[in-house]
Design an enzyme around this catalytic site. Structure first.
Site, PDB file in Angstrom:
ATOM      1  CG  HIS A 176       0.348   6.351  -0.878  1.00  0.00           C
ATOM      2  ND1 HIS A 176      -0.790   6.964  -1.348  1.00  0.00           N
ATOM      3  CD2 HIS A 176      -0.004   5.762   0.296  1.00  0.00           C
ATOM      4  CE1 HIS A 176      -1.793   6.764  -0.493  1.00  0.00           C
ATOM      5  NE2 HIS A 176      -1.345   6.031   0.508  1.00  0.00           N
TER       6      HIS A 176
ATOM      7  CE1 TYR B  99      -4.021   9.971   0.331  1.00  0.00           C
ATOM      8  CE2 TYR B  99      -3.979  11.471   2.199  1.00  0.00           C
ATOM      9  CZ  TYR B  99      -4.020  10.185   1.689  1.00  0.00           C
ATOM     10  OH  TYR B  99      -4.049   9.113   2.559  1.00  0.00           O
TER      11      TYR B  99
ATOM     12  CG  HIS C 125      -7.261   6.788   5.248  1.00  0.00           C
ATOM     13  ND1 HIS C 125      -6.825   8.099   5.346  1.00  0.00           N
ATOM     14  CD2 HIS C 125      -6.167   6.044   4.957  1.00  0.00           C
ATOM     15  CE1 HIS C 125      -5.517   8.126   5.132  1.00  0.00           C
ATOM     16  NE2 HIS C 125      -5.097   6.906   4.889  1.00  0.00           N
TER      17      HIS C 125
ATOM     18  CG  HIS D  16      -1.728   1.237   1.427  1.00  0.00           C
ATOM     19  ND1 HIS D  16      -3.098   1.264   1.310  1.00  0.00           N
ATOM     20  CD2 HIS D  16      -1.365   2.507   1.731  1.00  0.00           C
ATOM     21  CE1 HIS D  16      -3.542   2.498   1.512  1.00  0.00           C
ATOM     22  NE2 HIS D  16      -2.500   3.269   1.785  1.00  0.00           N
ATOM     23  CD  GLU D  17       1.739   3.504   3.855  1.00  0.00           C
ATOM     24  OE1 GLU D  17       1.910   4.590   3.275  1.00  0.00           O
ATOM     25  OE2 GLU D  17       0.763   3.280   4.591  1.00  0.00           O
TER      26      GLU D  17
ATOM     27  CD  GLU E  11      -5.133   5.963   1.672  1.00  0.00           C
ATOM     28  OE1 GLU E  11      -5.233   4.811   2.122  1.00  0.00           O
ATOM     29  OE2 GLU E  11      -4.053   6.576   1.635  1.00  0.00           O
TER      30      GLU E  11
ATOM     31  CG  ASP F  61      -9.299  10.342   6.334  1.00  0.00           C
ATOM     32  OD1 ASP F  61      -8.065  10.403   6.162  1.00  0.00           O
ATOM     33  OD2 ASP F  61     -10.015   9.406   5.930  1.00  0.00           O
TER      34      ASP F  61
HETATM   35 ZN   LIG Z   1      -2.430   5.335   2.150  1.00  0.00          ZN
END
Ligand SMILES: [Zn+2]
Length: 266
Positions: free
Chosen positions: A90, A101, A188, A86-87, A110, A183
């Site tokens: 990005h 974002y 998310h 996941h990271e 996300e 957020d």
């Molecule tokens: Zn993320």
């Protein structure tokens, strides 16, 4: 502490980071012919044991950073291969569509990270779409928390329900889209909707999710027609268009049905 090709260090966080960075590289190279996250061979570097009881992992623009967790709510952040996938995704998004974002484009950002995180996990385990658990971050919460994982792609909103954490806030359908200033506009939270669309398309097609639906999502992410501020409908329309251009009718139909099932398309 552990260079490429070196032996295991004996430190669990080091060896997990090494293995999962490698698994992420393998998915993108073996399946999509992408040479690391920037497509130019950027070395994948991770720092572990960051801070003290640090409860997160992140991509800082140049490398991965992993906390050990507090041991009360969170275990060490190297534990889950899909979190690392996941990271790093990005970073892939930053070099491709660079989805803003905020709001829907942020929730797509996300969601794409969850999608490719899940694909890294499924590819490394050799699981078909129907064999996969479609959980994001399984193992990340300690046993003291009433949780299956951080998120569920198949049933958004059901990953946890805990006295301290509260209940998983993700919607699974556009009718439950959460309008919030928090957020970054719920990036998310509302990611649950496109996550479920991917899950539905991938399981309808069965086979390996990194082919079929995964290939279409990857091609869409890298397509110049995808704008920085794309909303769910824009992204959905482009996946269907790309499926029609490059795949057979079954793939196009499965993706079209999936976006309709979550209410993104009428
Ligand atoms: Zn993320």
């Amino acid at each position: 502490v552990r260079a490429e090709g070196a032996r295991p260090s004996g430190d669990a966080a080091v060896d997990e980071a090494y293995a999962h960075l490698g698994s992420t590289y393998k998915l993108f190279w073996n399946v999509y012919k992408r040479h690391s996250i920037d497509a130019h061979g950027l070395p994948l570097i991770g720092t572990v044991h960051y801070g003290e009881d640090y409860e997160n992992a992140f991509w800082n623009g140049a490398q991965m950073v992993f906390g050990d967790g507090d041991g009360e709510i969170f275990n060490r952040f190297t534990i889950a291969v899909d979190i690392i996938g996941h990271e790093l995704t990005h970073g892939v998004i930053d070099t491709e569509a660079a989805l803003l974002y905020q709001g829907q484009s942020g929730a797509l950002n996300e969601s794409l990270c969850d999608v490719f995180g899940a694909l890294v996990k499924q590819y490394s385990l050799g699981q078909t779409a129907r064999q996969a658990d479609w959980l994001v971050g399984q193992g990340l919460f300690t046993e003291k928390v009433r949780a299956r994982a951080l998120r569920s792609m198949s049933e958004p909103g059901t990953a946890y329900d805990d006295p301290v954490l509260g209940k998983d806030p993700q919607p699974a359908h556009m009718r439950d889209y959460v309008d919030t200033p928090r957020d970054n506009g719920g990036v998310h939270i509302n990611s649950g909707i496109p996550n479920r669309a991917f899950y539905l398309a991938a399981t309808a097609l069965n086979g390996n999710a990194w082919q079929g639906a995964g290939q279409v999502w990857y091609d869409t992410l890298c397509d110049k027609r995808l704008r920085h501020d794309a909303g769910f409908k824009d992204f959905a329309g482009l996946t269907i268009q790309i499926a029609g251009e490059k795949h057979d009718a079954a793939v196009r139909r499965a993706i079209d049905d999936a976006w309709k099932a979550v209410g993104v398309l009428p």
